[in-house]
Write a protein that holds these residues in place. Structure first.
Motif, PDB file in Angstrom:
ATOM      1  N   MET A   1     -43.541  -9.301 -29.138  1.00  0.00           N
ATOM      2  CA  MET A   1     -43.249  -9.362 -30.517  1.00  0.00           C
ATOM      3  C   MET A   1     -43.563  -8.179 -31.237  1.00  0.00           C
ATOM      4  SD  MET A   1     -45.153 -12.133 -32.905  1.00  0.00           S
ATOM      5  CE  MET A   1     -44.273 -12.903 -34.459  1.00  0.00           C
ATOM      6  N   LYS A   2     -42.694  -7.764 -32.338  1.00  0.00           N
ATOM      7  CA  LYS A   2     -42.715  -6.635 -33.116  1.00  0.00           C
ATOM      8  C   LYS A   2     -42.710  -7.207 -34.554  1.00  0.00           C
ATOM      9  CE  LYS A   2     -41.086  -2.618 -30.636  1.00  0.00           C
ATOM     10  NZ  LYS A   2     -39.881  -1.585 -30.940  1.00  0.00           N
ATOM     11  N   LEU A   3     -43.736  -6.698 -35.273  1.00  0.00           N
ATOM     12  CA  LEU A   3     -43.709  -6.744 -36.773  1.00  0.00           C
ATOM     13  C   LEU A   3     -43.927  -5.639 -37.410  1.00  0.00           C
ATOM     14  CD1 LEU A   3     -46.693  -9.572 -36.995  1.00  0.00           C
ATOM     15  CD2 LEU A   3     -44.282  -9.995 -36.737  1.00  0.00           C
ATOM     16  N   LEU A   4     -43.210  -5.595 -38.729  1.00  0.00           N
ATOM     17  CA  LEU A   4     -43.431  -4.368 -39.264  1.00  0.00           C
ATOM     18  C   LEU A   4     -44.642  -4.489 -40.338  1.00  0.00           C
ATOM     19  CD1 LEU A   4     -41.637  -1.660 -40.119  1.00  0.00           C
ATOM     20  CD2 LEU A   4     -40.557  -2.856 -41.960  1.00  0.00           C
ATOM     21  N   LYS A   5     -45.193  -3.523 -40.412  1.00  0.00           N
ATOM     22  CA  LYS A   5     -46.531  -3.575 -41.286  1.00  0.00           C
ATOM     23  C   LYS A   5     -46.345  -2.502 -42.327  1.00  0.00           C
ATOM     24  CE  LYS A   5     -51.442  -2.265 -40.760  1.00  0.00           C
ATOM     25  NZ  LYS A   5     -52.413  -2.018 -39.670  1.00  0.00           N
ATOM     26  N   ILE A   6     -46.895  -2.900 -43.361  1.00  0.00           N
ATOM     27  CA  ILE A   6     -46.542  -2.157 -44.645  1.00  0.00           C
ATOM     28  C   ILE A   6     -47.889  -2.082 -45.124  1.00  0.00           C
ATOM     29  CG2 ILE A   6     -45.419  -1.721 -46.993  1.00  0.00           C
ATOM     30  CD1 ILE A   6     -43.587  -3.819 -45.564  1.00  0.00           C
ATOM     31  N   LYS A   7     -48.465  -0.824 -45.694  1.00  0.00           N
ATOM     32  CA  LYS A   7     -49.672  -0.816 -46.446  1.00  0.00           C
ATOM     33  C   LYS A   7     -49.461  -0.008 -47.620  1.00  0.00           C
ATOM     34  CE  LYS A   7     -53.806  -0.344 -44.219  1.00  0.00           C
ATOM     35  NZ  LYS A   7     -54.717   0.341 -43.348  1.00  0.00           N
ATOM     36  N   ALA A   8     -49.826  -0.617 -48.856  1.00  0.00           N
ATOM     37  CA  ALA A   8     -49.083  -0.168 -50.081  1.00  0.00           C
ATOM     38  C   ALA A   8     -50.371  -0.029 -51.135  1.00  0.00           C
ATOM     39  CB  ALA A   8     -47.982  -0.704 -50.401  1.00  0.00           C
ATOM     40  N   TYR A   9     -50.045   0.583 -52.094  1.00  0.00           N
ATOM     41  CA  TYR A   9     -51.136   0.697 -53.401  1.00  0.00           C
ATOM     42  C   TYR A   9     -50.288   0.499 -54.706  1.00  0.00           C
ATOM     43  CZ  TYR A   9     -54.722   2.224 -56.585  1.00  0.00           C
ATOM     44  OH  TYR A   9     -55.545   2.391 -57.679  1.00  0.00           O
ATOM     45  N   GLN A  10     -50.857  -0.292 -55.630  1.00  0.00           N
ATOM     46  CA  GLN A  10     -50.282  -0.453 -56.890  1.00  0.00           C
ATOM     47  C   GLN A  10     -51.704  -0.104 -57.803  1.00  0.00           C
ATOM     48  OE1 GLN A  10     -48.217  -4.144 -56.303  1.00  0.00           O
ATOM     49  NE2 GLN A  10     -46.546  -3.302 -57.478  1.00  0.00           N
TER      50      GLN A  10
END
Length: 239
Positions: free
Chosen positions: A1-10
């Motif tokens: 199983m693959k997931l797309l991981k996003i880490k971001a800042y606002q």
């Protein structure tokens, strides 16, 4: 199983709650419909693509901002006040000061599940659009991490997990592990056919629970070993 991981800042963001008038309240994290819409916009999709998501993060504080908002209003004394009238809608455009709640210093971790081809296209397109934003158009987003991960299935009956970050859980999950938080009936997606016929978006709702602290002592869950994060996917990929 693959997931797309996003880490971001606002720095600032308003994830507006529906049905709040004369005051723009905000969810603590981006709601389901915001992430669903963001995903489809980046893909330039012309139809709904089944997807699921886990939305997590933290913010430093909430700041109240006084802004002049332009909104539709009843005609009333529009002519006396010189407001423009939209005759086809029997409305006028009105300007009024409104308090807007902004979450400040926001760190987000988002996991997306969909067909791998769509996730790869999302990853390819994300930094090609004019600028990344989430929430309002002016809520700029700095992407700190964007890549695929393979989560593991972790049994917490032998190794408890402390939740010290904000996360939306399926209500069934929260009940199962006896965690309490803020309950939301959150918009997820709308029917495109009804929108074309009626011009109105009727949203399907999902019951979720927001928590920012808790202890999980049992049960098997998807887990991101790199960042030590529980992953509870909310969506319709498997339906």
């Amino acid at each position: 199983m693959k997931l797309l991981k996003i880490k971001a800042y606002q720095v600032f963001a308003n994830y507006r709650k529906p049905m709040c008038f004369n005051y723009w309240d905000t969810y603590p994290l981006p709601p389901l419909s915001t992430i669903r819409g963001w995903f489809h916009t980046v893909l330039r999709a012309d139809r709904y693509i089944p997807m699921a998501m886990s939305i997590q993060g933290s913010f430093n504080s909430v700041v109240q901002d006084l802004q002049k908002i332009i909104k539709f209003d009843r005609k009333g004394k529009a002519k006396e006040k010189g407001y423009p009238i939209l005759e086809d809608f029997n409305k006028t455009l009105n300007k009024s000061p409104t308090y807007v709640a902004n979450v400040y210093d926001v760190n987000l971790t988002i996991y997306l599940e969909a067909e791998v081809g769509y996730l790869e296209k999302f990853k390819e397109n994300l930094l090609k659009i004019e600028y990344p934003s989430l929430g309002r158009r002016e809520d700029l987003l700095r992407i700190d991490y964007l890549d695929f991960i393979e989560p593991v299935l972790h049994d917490f009956s032998e190794d408890e997990h402390i939740i010290d970050y904000g996360i939306y859980l399926n209500k069934e999950t929260a009940n199962k592990v006896r965690l309490r938080g803020i309950n939301y009936r959150m918009s997820f997606k709308y029917d495109g056919d009804l929108l074309n016929k009626l011009g109105v978006r009727y949203f399907e709702k999902r019951d979720v629970v927001y928590i920012d602290n808790g202890l999980i002592e049992e049960g098997e869950f998807l887990f991101d070993e790199q960042d030590g994060r529980l992953i509870d996917l909310i969506g319709d990929v498997d339906e």
